[in-house]
Design a protein around this motif. Sequence first.
Motif, mmCIF file in Angstrom:
data_model
loop_
_atom_site.group_PDB
_atom_site.id
_atom_site.type_symbol
_atom_site.label_atom_id
_atom_site.label_comp_id
_atom_site.label_asym_id
_atom_site.label_seq_id
_atom_site.Cartn_x
_atom_site.Cartn_y
_atom_site.Cartn_z
ATOM 1 N N ARG A 198 4.037 -2.030 -6.972
ATOM 2 C CA ARG A 198 3.577 -0.646 -6.882
ATOM 3 C C ARG A 198 2.088 -0.510 -7.196
ATOM 4 O O ARG A 198 1.443 0.444 -6.757
ATOM 5 N N ASN A 199 1.547 -1.468 -7.952
ATOM 6 C CA ASN A 199 0.136 -1.383 -8.335
ATOM 7 C C ASN A 199 -0.811 -2.077 -7.350
ATOM 8 O O ASN A 199 -2.026 -1.938 -7.479
ATOM 9 N N TYR A 200 -0.262 -2.843 -6.392
ATOM 10 C CA TYR A 200 -1.154 -3.472 -5.421
ATOM 11 C C TYR A 200 -0.739 -3.218 -3.964
ATOM 12 O O TYR A 200 -1.366 -3.705 -3.027
ATOM 13 N N ARG A 201 0.328 -2.450 -3.749
ATOM 14 C CA ARG A 201 0.818 -2.182 -2.393
ATOM 15 C C ARG A 201 -0.274 -1.573 -1.513
ATOM 16 O O ARG A 201 -0.501 -2.022 -0.371
ATOM 17 N N ALA A 202 -0.938 -0.554 -1.999
ATOM 18 C CA ALA A 202 -1.964 0.117 -1.188
ATOM 19 C C ALA A 202 -3.073 -0.843 -0.785
ATOM 20 O O ALA A 202 -3.600 -0.768 0.335
ATOM 21 N N ARG A 203 -3.419 -1.764 -1.663
ATOM 22 C CA ARG A 203 -4.501 -2.700 -1.345
ATOM 23 C C ARG A 203 -4.107 -3.662 -0.226
ATOM 24 O O ARG A 203 -4.868 -3.871 0.716
ATOM 25 N N ILE A 204 -2.920 -4.250 -0.306
ATOM 26 C CA ILE A 204 -2.566 -5.283 0.671
ATOM 27 C C ILE A 204 -2.216 -4.707 2.047
ATOM 28 O O ILE A 204 -2.200 -5.449 3.045
ATOM 29 N N TYR A 205 -1.970 -3.383 2.116
ATOM 30 C CA TYR A 205 -1.651 -2.783 3.417
ATOM 31 C C TYR A 205 -2.788 -1.925 3.982
ATOM 32 O O TYR A 205 -2.870 -1.763 5.209
#
Length: 330
Positions: free
Chosen positions: A208-215
Amino acid sequence: MSSMAASLLIFTRYCMSLILIVLVGSRSIYAQLSPDFYSHSCPELFPTVKSTMEAAINREGRLGASILRLFFHDCFVKGCDASNLFDDTPTFIGEKKASPNRGSARGFYVIDNIKDEVENMCPGVVSCADILAIAARDAVTILGGPYWDVKLGRRDAMSASQAAANTSIPPPTSNLTQLISSFTSRGLSITDMVALTGGHTIGRARCRNYRARIYNEPNIDMSFSRTRRCRCPRSNMTGNNNLAPVDYQTPGVFDNSFFKNLVNNKGLLHSDQQLYNHGAGPTDSIVLTYSYEPSTFASDFAAAMIKMGDIGVLTGSDGEIRKNCRRVNY
């Protein structure tokens, strides 16, 4: 007034002034933290903490990062006073359920175990705040990081602030301006900030803390993001708590690989990659230096940990020495 009475009055005032100077001076001296604070009152403190930390990390390597994170989260909220170790009760709200800690802060039982050992040797002497500071240092050194002399003499908080914990700890969505503001407001320099963030070299992050970054973010290595997507689906309905190492190269070793990753756009967290912008940011040169000078990173990290350990400490007659790190004394 007779000359004798006047002389007596002058002498009395002189003595009172001396007493005041001594009291103020002794308070100042007493308030200073010192690595040898417990050298006489609890001489076996250091080996006790280290052996317990070694046993814990041998059982679960992740605990090293967990204890380091606890210390960071403690110091950034009200200062290094062990306020984040409190359990909630019907009449007391601690910091464990604050957003940055809820479901992710861990390792409390390790501090409990150390406290029990220390209390058996030196009852009522060593604070939970100092135990946490030493345990964080030992976690780093056990995993291959630098050693530093931990300054001691902190006392424990008797209160906590969930509200402060919600707002004081920089989230993984922070941009560089927000990060710099958060650290400098606590007396830490930009160099301190970059060095301390390097502690993520032994950390793990939840999907949940890195989802936005990798997508969604363009400044990320595509092969790296594809690998991370395997355990972190785009849908926020699943996989939220799936873990990934922040440093994918050497996740169990405290080294400078974290900074090499940033240079190659392989930072897992948005806030981490903010530290390097290919020459366009104020922290880029520090990241580059740390990426090829591990000894510089090690020495700067140790210095920053000492500096962070001075934030908002309680000394003298402030606070208390808790018998149980999870609650105030009765």
